[in-house]
Motif scaffolding. Structure first.
Motif, PDB file in Angstrom:
ATOM      1  N   LEU A  16       0.831  -1.207   0.000  1.00 54.83           N
ATOM      2  CA  LEU A  16       0.000   0.000   0.000  1.00 54.83           C
ATOM      3  C   LEU A  16       0.866   1.258   0.000  1.00 54.83           C
ATOM      4  O   LEU A  16       0.599   2.201  -0.751  1.00 54.83           O
ATOM      5  N   CYS A  17       1.907   1.275   0.811  1.00 53.82           N
ATOM      6  CA  CYS A  17       2.820   2.429   0.842  1.00 53.82           C
ATOM      7  C   CYS A  17       3.502   2.618  -0.508  1.00 53.82           C
ATOM      8  O   CYS A  17       3.616   3.751  -0.996  1.00 53.82           O
ATOM      9  N   ALA A  18       3.937   1.533  -1.113  1.00 54.26           N
ATOM     10  CA  ALA A  18       4.592   1.623  -2.426  1.00 54.26           C
ATOM     11  C   ALA A  18       3.614   2.104  -3.488  1.00 54.26           C
ATOM     12  O   ALA A  18       3.942   2.978  -4.301  1.00 54.26           O
ATOM     13  N   ALA A  19       2.401   1.574  -3.483  1.00 52.48           N
ATOM     14  CA  ALA A  19       1.409   1.976  -4.484  1.00 52.48           C
ATOM     15  C   ALA A  19       1.022   3.436  -4.319  1.00 52.48           C
ATOM     16  O   ALA A  19       0.891   4.173  -5.313  1.00 52.48           O
ATOM     17  N   LEU A  20       0.853   3.897  -3.085  1.00 51.55           N
ATOM     18  CA  LEU A  20       0.513   5.307  -2.866  1.00 51.55           C
ATOM     19  C   LEU A  20       1.661   6.233  -3.263  1.00 51.55           C
ATOM     20  O   LEU A  20       1.425   7.331  -3.767  1.00 51.55           O
ATOM     21  N   THR A  21       2.884   5.791  -3.041  1.00 51.83           N
ATOM     22  CA  THR A  21       4.039   6.592  -3.459  1.00 51.83           C
ATOM     23  C   THR A  21       4.073   6.729  -4.976  1.00 51.83           C
ATOM     24  O   THR A  21       4.236   7.836  -5.505  1.00 51.83           O
ATOM     25  N   VAL A  22       3.896   5.624  -5.678  1.00 54.92           N
ATOM     26  CA  VAL A  22       3.893   5.658  -7.148  1.00 54.92           C
ATOM     27  C   VAL A  22       2.728   6.509  -7.648  1.00 54.92           C
ATOM     28  O   VAL A  22       2.893   7.352  -8.533  1.00 54.92           O
ATOM     29  N   TYR A  23       1.537   6.332  -7.074  1.00 54.08           N
ATOM     30  CA  TYR A  23       0.358   7.098  -7.476  1.00 54.08           C
ATOM     31  C   TYR A  23       0.594   8.597  -7.283  1.00 54.08           C
ATOM     32  O   TYR A  23       0.318   9.395  -8.175  1.00 54.08           O
ATOM     33  N   SER A  24       1.124   8.979  -6.128  1.00 49.30           N
ATOM     34  CA  SER A  24       1.324  10.401  -5.860  1.00 49.30           C
ATOM     35  C   SER A  24       2.394  11.003  -6.763  1.00 49.30           C
ATOM     36  O   SER A  24       2.260  12.155  -7.215  1.00 49.30           O
ATOM     37  N   ILE A  25       3.441  10.248  -7.063  1.00 52.13           N
ATOM     38  CA  ILE A  25       4.474  10.756  -7.973  1.00 52.13           C
ATOM     39  C   ILE A  25       3.904  10.934  -9.376  1.00 52.13           C
ATOM     40  O   ILE A  25       4.149  11.949 -10.037  1.00 52.13           O
ATOM     41  N   LEU A  26       3.120   9.960  -9.839  1.00 52.79           N
ATOM     42  CA  LEU A  26       2.504  10.077 -11.165  1.00 52.79           C
ATOM     43  C   LEU A  26       1.553  11.271 -11.234  1.00 52.79           C
ATOM     44  O   LEU A  26       1.544  12.011 -12.227  1.00 52.79           O
ATOM     45  N   ILE A  27       0.764  11.477 -10.189  1.00 48.41           N
ATOM     46  CA  ILE A  27      -0.144  12.625 -10.153  1.00 48.41           C
ATOM     47  C   ILE A  27       0.661  13.921 -10.161  1.00 48.41           C
ATOM     48  O   ILE A  27       0.333  14.860 -10.889  1.00 48.41           O
ATOM     49  N   ALA A  28       1.719  13.985  -9.369  1.00 47.80           N
ATOM     50  CA  ALA A  28       2.519  15.209  -9.279  1.00 47.80           C
ATOM     51  C   ALA A  28       3.246  15.524 -10.578  1.00 47.80           C
ATOM     52  O   ALA A  28       3.524  16.685 -10.875  1.00 47.80           O
ATOM     53  N   ILE A  29       3.560  14.508 -11.379  1.00 46.01           N
ATOM     54  CA  ILE A  29       4.286  14.728 -12.631  1.00 46.01           C
ATOM     55  C   ILE A  29       3.336  15.068 -13.780  1.00 46.01           C
ATOM     56  O   ILE A  29       3.580  16.006 -14.545  1.00 46.01           O
ATOM     57  N   PHE A  30       2.247  14.311 -13.905  1.00 43.46           N
ATOM     58  CA  PHE A  30       1.426  14.411 -15.110  1.00 43.46           C
ATOM     59  C   PHE A  30       0.230  15.349 -15.013  1.00 43.46           C
ATOM     60  O   PHE A  30      -0.215  15.872 -16.030  1.00 43.46           O
ATOM     61  N   VAL A  31      -0.318  15.587 -13.843  1.00 41.68           N
ATOM     62  CA  VAL A  31      -1.522  16.405 -13.744  1.00 41.68           C
ATOM     63  C   VAL A  31      -1.245  17.908 -13.829  1.00 41.68           C
ATOM     64  O   VAL A  31      -1.969  18.611 -14.542  1.00 41.68           O
ATOM     65  N   PRO A  32      -0.255  18.462 -13.147  1.00 50.35           N
ATOM     66  CA  PRO A  32      -0.081  19.913 -13.189  1.00 50.35           C
ATOM     67  C   PRO A  32       0.043  20.519 -14.588  1.00 50.35           C
ATOM     68  O   PRO A  32      -0.583  21.560 -14.858  1.00 50.35           O
ATOM     69  N   PRO A  33       0.793  19.921 -15.512  1.00 48.66           N
ATOM     70  CA  PRO A  33       0.838  20.541 -16.850  1.00 48.66           C
ATOM     71  C   PRO A  33      -0.513  20.534 -17.568  1.00 48.66           C
ATOM     72  O   PRO A  33      -0.780  21.415 -18.386  1.00 48.66           O
ATOM     73  N   LEU A  34      -1.364  19.577 -17.238  1.00 48.63           N
ATOM     74  CA  LEU A  34      -2.662  19.493 -17.894  1.00 48.63           C
ATOM     75  C   LEU A  34      -3.651  20.530 -17.378  1.00 48.63           C
ATOM     76  O   LEU A  34      -4.536  20.966 -18.117  1.00 48.63           O
ATOM     77  N   ILE A  35      -3.534  20.916 -16.113  1.00 50.09           N
ATOM     78  CA  ILE A  35      -4.547  21.788 -15.523  1.00 50.09           C
ATOM     79  C   ILE A  35      -3.995  23.144 -15.067  1.00 50.09           C
ATOM     80  O   ILE A  35      -4.707  23.898 -14.410  1.00 50.09           O
ATOM     81  N   GLU A  36      -2.780  23.484 -15.457  1.00 52.43           N
ATOM     82  CA  GLU A  36      -2.182  24.722 -14.960  1.00 52.43           C
ATOM     83  C   GLU A  36      -2.914  25.973 -15.415  1.00 52.43           C
ATOM     84  O   GLU A  36      -2.883  26.990 -14.719  1.00 52.43           O
ATOM     85  N   ALA A  37      -3.589  25.935 -16.545  1.00 54.17           N
ATOM     86  CA  ALA A  37      -4.294  27.119 -17.045  1.00 54.17           C
ATOM     87  C   ALA A  37      -5.723  27.206 -16.499  1.00 54.17           C
ATOM     88  O   ALA A  37      -6.405  28.190 -16.751  1.00 54.17           O
ATOM     89  N   TRP A  38      -6.163  26.205 -15.773  1.00 56.50           N
ATOM     90  CA  TRP A  38      -7.523  26.193 -15.238  1.00 56.50           C
ATOM     91  C   TRP A  38      -7.650  27.144 -14.053  1.00 56.50           C
ATOM     92  O   TRP A  38      -6.668  27.535 -13.418  1.00 56.50           O
ATOM     93  N   HIS A  39      -8.876  27.487 -13.730  1.00 50.40           N
ATOM     94  CA  HIS A  39      -9.161  28.311 -12.556  1.00 50.40           C
ATOM     95  C   HIS A  39      -8.791  27.529 -11.298  1.00 50.40           C
ATOM     96  O   HIS A  39      -8.829  26.299 -11.282  1.00 50.40           O
ATOM     97  N   ASN A  40      -8.451  28.248 -10.232  1.00 52.77           N
ATOM     98  CA  ASN A  40      -8.010  27.604  -8.990  1.00 52.77           C
ATOM     99  C   ASN A  40      -9.053  26.657  -8.408  1.00 52.77           C
ATOM    100  O   ASN A  40      -8.703  25.601  -7.870  1.00 52.77           O
ATOM    101  N   ILE A  41     -10.317  27.027  -8.491  1.00 54.06           N
ATOM    102  CA  ILE A  41     -11.372  26.171  -7.952  1.00 54.06           C
ATOM    103  C   ILE A  41     -11.448  24.852  -8.738  1.00 54.06           C
ATOM    104  O   ILE A  41     -11.603  23.773  -8.157  1.00 54.06           O
ATOM    105  N   ALA A  42     -11.315  24.937 -10.053  1.00 58.59           N
ATOM    106  CA  ALA A  42     -11.341  23.722 -10.876  1.00 58.59           C
ATOM    107  C   ALA A  42     -10.137  22.837 -10.557  1.00 58.59           C
ATOM    108  O   ALA A  42     -10.262  21.604 -10.487  1.00 58.59           O
ATOM    109  N   GLN A  43      -8.963  23.437 -10.360  1.00 62.37           N
ATOM    110  CA  GLN A  43      -7.779  22.664  -9.981  1.00 62.37           C
ATOM    111  C   GLN A  43      -7.983  21.975  -8.639  1.00 62.37           C
ATOM    112  O   GLN A  43      -7.629  20.811  -8.465  1.00 62.37           O
TER     113      GLN A  43
END
Length: 71
Positions: A16-43
């Protein structure tokens, strides 16, 4: 109720710790470039949803840790 320890609990916690670490790293790498232009509430809503999504398979995983059966 279980009377003797089982190998599934420590392995499950480490998994579980390993899976959450991988999940959080993937979210931190791939999501911000996709939603950086969105409004803060949407982010905020995207991150809120992604913060809850990982809980969906957790019930079955915890059942496996306790009983050895999936689901």
């Amino acid at each position: 109720m279980r009377t003797e320890p089982t190998w599934r609990i420590p392995v499950g916690i480490l998994g579980l710790c390993a899976a959450l670490t991988v999940y959080s790293i993937l979210i931190a790498i791939f999501v911000p470039p996709l939603i950086e232009a969105w409004h803060n509430i949407a982010q905020m809503l995207v991150y809120l949803i992604l913060g809850i999504v990982w809980l969906l398979p957790l019930r079955n995983f915890l059942i496996w840790m306790e009983t050895g059966r999936w689901g």
